[in-house]
Design a protein around this motif. Structure first.
Motif, short mmCIF file in Angstrom:
data_model
loop_
_atom_site.label_atom_id
_atom_site.label_comp_id
_atom_site.label_asym_id
_atom_site.label_seq_id
_atom_site.Cartn_x
_atom_site.Cartn_y
_atom_site.Cartn_z
N THR A 1 7.83 3.93 -11.03
CA THR A 1 6.76 4.67 -10.36
C THR A 1 5.50 3.82 -10.30
OG1 THR A 1 7.68 6.56 -11.50
CG2 THR A 1 5.66 6.91 -10.27
N GLY A 2 5.15 3.20 -11.44
CA GLY A 2 3.96 2.37 -11.48
C GLY A 2 4.04 1.21 -10.52
N HIS A 3 5.20 0.64 -10.43
CA HIS A 3 5.41 -0.49 -9.52
C HIS A 3 5.16 -0.06 -8.08
CE1 HIS A 3 8.11 -3.04 -7.04
NE2 HIS A 3 7.43 -3.97 -7.68
N ASP A 4 5.72 1.09 -7.71
CA ASP A 4 5.51 1.58 -6.34
C ASP A 4 4.04 1.80 -6.06
OD1 ASP A 4 8.14 1.46 -5.98
OD2 ASP A 4 8.53 3.61 -6.04
N LEU A 5 3.37 2.45 -7.02
CA LEU A 5 1.96 2.78 -6.80
C LEU A 5 1.12 1.51 -6.69
CD1 LEU A 5 1.46 5.77 -9.22
CD2 LEU A 5 1.33 5.80 -6.75
N LEU A 6 1.37 0.57 -7.60
CA LEU A 6 0.58 -0.65 -7.59
C LEU A 6 0.82 -1.45 -6.32
CD1 LEU A 6 0.68 -2.01 -11.22
CD2 LEU A 6 -1.29 -1.28 -9.93
N LYS A 7 2.06 -1.42 -5.88
CA LYS A 7 2.39 -2.14 -4.65
C LYS A 7 1.60 -1.56 -3.48
CE LYS A 7 5.68 -4.97 -2.91
NZ LYS A 7 6.51 -6.00 -3.48
N ARG A 8 1.55 -0.23 -3.47
CA ARG A 8 0.80 0.41 -2.38
C ARG A 8 -0.68 0.07 -2.47
NH1 ARG A 8 2.56 6.46 -2.23
NH2 ARG A 8 4.51 5.78 -3.16
N LYS A 9 -1.19 0.06 -3.71
CA LYS A 9 -2.61 -0.27 -3.90
C LYS A 9 -2.88 -1.68 -3.40
CE LYS A 9 -6.05 -0.76 -7.50
NZ LYS A 9 -6.37 -0.63 -8.91
N SER A 10 -1.99 -2.58 -3.79
CA SER A 10 -2.17 -3.97 -3.38
C SER A 10 -2.17 -4.09 -1.86
CB SER A 10 -1.06 -4.80 -3.99
OG SER A 10 -0.90 -6.00 -3.29
N GLU A 11 -1.30 -3.32 -1.22
CA GLU A 11 -1.26 -3.39 0.24
C GLU A 11 -2.54 -2.88 0.86
OE1 GLU A 11 2.42 -1.45 1.08
OE2 GLU A 11 3.51 -3.26 0.49
N ALA A 12 -3.04 -1.76 0.30
CA ALA A 12 -4.28 -1.20 0.83
C ALA A 12 -5.43 -2.19 0.66
CB ALA A 12 -4.61 0.11 0.12
N LEU A 13 -5.47 -2.82 -0.52
CA LEU A 13 -6.55 -3.77 -0.77
C LEU A 13 -6.44 -4.98 0.15
CD1 LEU A 13 -6.80 -3.75 -4.65
CD2 LEU A 13 -8.34 -2.72 -3.03
N THR A 14 -5.22 -5.44 0.34
CA THR A 14 -5.04 -6.61 1.20
C THR A 14 -5.47 -6.32 2.62
OG1 THR A 14 -3.15 -7.11 -0.18
CG2 THR A 14 -3.41 -8.41 1.79
N LYS A 15 -5.18 -5.11 3.05
CA LYS A 15 -5.59 -4.72 4.41
C LYS A 15 -7.11 -4.80 4.52
CE LYS A 15 -5.36 -0.74 7.50
NZ LYS A 15 -6.64 -0.10 7.19
N ARG A 16 -7.77 -4.22 3.51
CA ARG A 16 -9.22 -4.24 3.49
C ARG A 16 -9.75 -5.68 3.42
NH1 ARG A 16 -12.86 0.01 3.20
NH2 ARG A 16 -14.90 -0.93 3.05
N PHE A 17 -9.07 -6.46 2.63
CA PHE A 17 -9.46 -7.85 2.41
C PHE A 17 -9.44 -8.63 3.73
CE2 PHE A 17 -8.38 -12.14 0.75
CZ PHE A 17 -9.50 -12.31 -0.02
N ARG A 18 -8.38 -8.42 4.48
CA ARG A 18 -8.27 -9.14 5.75
C ARG A 18 -9.37 -8.73 6.70
NH1 ARG A 18 -3.48 -11.90 6.77
NH2 ARG A 18 -2.16 -11.85 4.94
N GLU A 19 -9.66 -7.43 6.69
CA GLU A 19 -10.73 -6.94 7.55
C GLU A 19 -12.04 -7.61 7.16
OE1 GLU A 19 -10.88 -2.64 7.56
OE2 GLU A 19 -13.05 -2.82 7.86
N ILE A 20 -12.28 -7.71 5.86
CA ILE A 20 -13.54 -8.29 5.39
C ILE A 20 -13.62 -9.76 5.75
CG2 ILE A 20 -14.71 -9.02 3.28
CD1 ILE A 20 -14.21 -6.27 2.17
N THR A 21 -12.53 -10.48 5.59
CA THR A 21 -12.59 -11.91 5.93
C THR A 21 -12.88 -12.09 7.42
OG1 THR A 21 -10.20 -11.81 6.10
CG2 THR A 21 -11.10 -12.81 4.13
N ARG A 22 -12.31 -11.20 8.21
CA ARG A 22 -12.58 -11.32 9.65
C ARG A 22 -14.07 -11.08 9.92
NH1 ARG A 22 -12.62 -7.71 13.30
NH2 ARG A 22 -11.78 -6.14 11.91
N ARG A 23 -14.61 -10.04 9.25
CA ARG A 23 -16.02 -9.74 9.47
C ARG A 23 -16.92 -10.85 8.93
NH1 ARG A 23 -16.43 -3.82 7.32
NH2 ARG A 23 -18.64 -4.27 7.15
#
Lengths: 261, 124
Positions: free
Chosen positions: A29-51
């Motif tokens: 369960t923790g693995h799934d949740l953390l994976k999702r968190k990482s994906e959400a953060l990476t999405k945000r991260f890419r947006e920030i680098t673009r900006r």
């Protein structure tokens, strides 16, 4: 078998097996949740680098305009004295920043927000003689430029923090995926095999015991049979002179002495 | 993990390391601040041809490490080049370090330490 791969040092009991199973479930369960968190953060991260990329380019233009307006000031005032005067008259920051927080999937990203404190003006007399208008315009231009810079700085801070957090989260995801889950699975396998082994041992032991019992019972039967025959044959001898048959103790406790209280 | 709020709550000033024009312009915008005497410290440093690299480094250290009231450090890119190793190894989130262009030196995105990291992350 139990030798393959690392496992936890536990006693192979059913209780520990239950614990390990719930641990494995938790890890997944923790693995799934953390994976999702990482994906959400990476999405945000890419947006920030673009900006950031955009903002850096914008900053280049804005600073150019601002530098030009400063050149206008020096030209209008005539002489480099004004620059020194400005540097010396700076006392209290009028332009300050405050930080506010933004929550991105559990990570607090600080963002700078610029504000100007009213009341104190260090440059009230700057350009009083001539070039006051240019000084005023230059101040406005630079204030806008600094706002752009502050925006860029908050993006950059978010970038740095997100970078760090993503690294940590990814490390955790990988640790769970490649270390904890295999280890727990190995432990479960080990406990299962160990328990099976015990079961087999127990079964074999029971079988052995029952065999032995059967054998003992058979031996006892044979003996009893022999005893009976012997008893039967000696019954004739047991008839005493009065012709009575000596009765056999039915309870079979002829060896026990009577207890007298 | 993320920095605790105490790490940036009190940070409200901007610091500038730059040539005369950049510093003056930013001061006109109102970022200049001199702390109260007796140990009055300025939050800006004017760098010219004669300024030693050690002076720049000292100011950089003061702004990034010693002073806890600075939120953003602005540094001209051509000055950042002089202490490039220090700028590139600076990774803390607070204060934020920002390379800005100067009048005589147009902005070159290739040199920027943050953009370098961006590019490295995306494998370009």
């Amino acid at each position: 078998m139990s030798g393959a791969g690392a496992r936890e040092a536990v006693f192979p009991t059913r209780q520990v097996l239950g614990q390990m199973k719930s641990k494995l479930k938790g890890a997944q369960t923790g693995h799934d949740l953390l994976k999702r968190k990482s994906e959400a953060l990476t999405k945000r991260f890419r947006e920030i680098t673009r900006r950031i990329d955009e903002a850096k380019r914008k900053m280049g233009r804005v600073m150019q305009i601002a530098a030009f307006s400063l050149a206008e000031v020096t030209y209008a005032v005539g002489g480099g004295n004004i620059l020194y005067q400005i540097q010396e008259s700076a006392k209290q920051a009028r332009f300050r920043v405050r930080t506010k927080q933004e929550n991105v999937s559990g990570v607090f990203l600080p963002a700078f927000e610029s504000f100007t404190t009213e009341g104190n003006n260090d440059f009230g007399l700057t350009g009083l003689g001539k070039g006051g208008q240019q000084v005023q315009r230059c101040r406005e231009t630079y204030a806008r430029a600094v706002e752009t810079l502050v925006e860029l700085a908050s993006l950059q801070t978010a970038f740095v923090i997100l970078d760090e957090v993503i690294k940590v989260v990814n490390r955790r995801v990988n640790a769970i995926e490649h270390v904890i889950i295999p280890k727990t699975e190995n432990t479960i396998k080990y406990i299962n095999s160990e328990l099976d082994e015990l079961d087999r041992e127990e079964f074999y032991r029971l079988k052995k015991v029952s065999n032995k019992k059967e054998r003992d019972a058979a031996a006892a039967d044979v003996e009893r049979e022999a005893q009976k025959k012997k008893d039967d044959s000696s019954d004739e001898d047991n008839v005493d002179e009065e012709g009575r048959m000596q009765t056999k103790d039915l309870l079979g406790d002829q060896d026990n002495e009577d207890v007298i209280f | 993990m993320a920095a605790p709020p105490s790490a940036y709550k009190d940070r409200q000033f901007l610091a500038v390391i730059g040539d005369e024009d950049s510093v003056t312009g930013l001061l006109l915008a109102g970022v200049g601040h001199v702390t109260d005497p007796p140990d009055s410290q300025r939050n800006f440093l004017v760098v010219d041809q004669k300024t030693e690299n050690s002076t720049i480094e000292a100011a950089f250290d003061r702004f990034t490490q010693e002073r806890k009231d600075i939120a953003i450090v602005l540094i001209n890119q051509h000055i950042a080049d002089k202490i490039r190793h220090r700028v590139d190894t600076y990774t803390a989130a607070f204060p934020a370090l920002l390379e800005i262009p100067s009048k005589d030196h147009p902005y070159d995105p290739e040199k920027d330490s943050v953009l370098k990291r961006v590019r490295r992350l995306f494998g370009e």
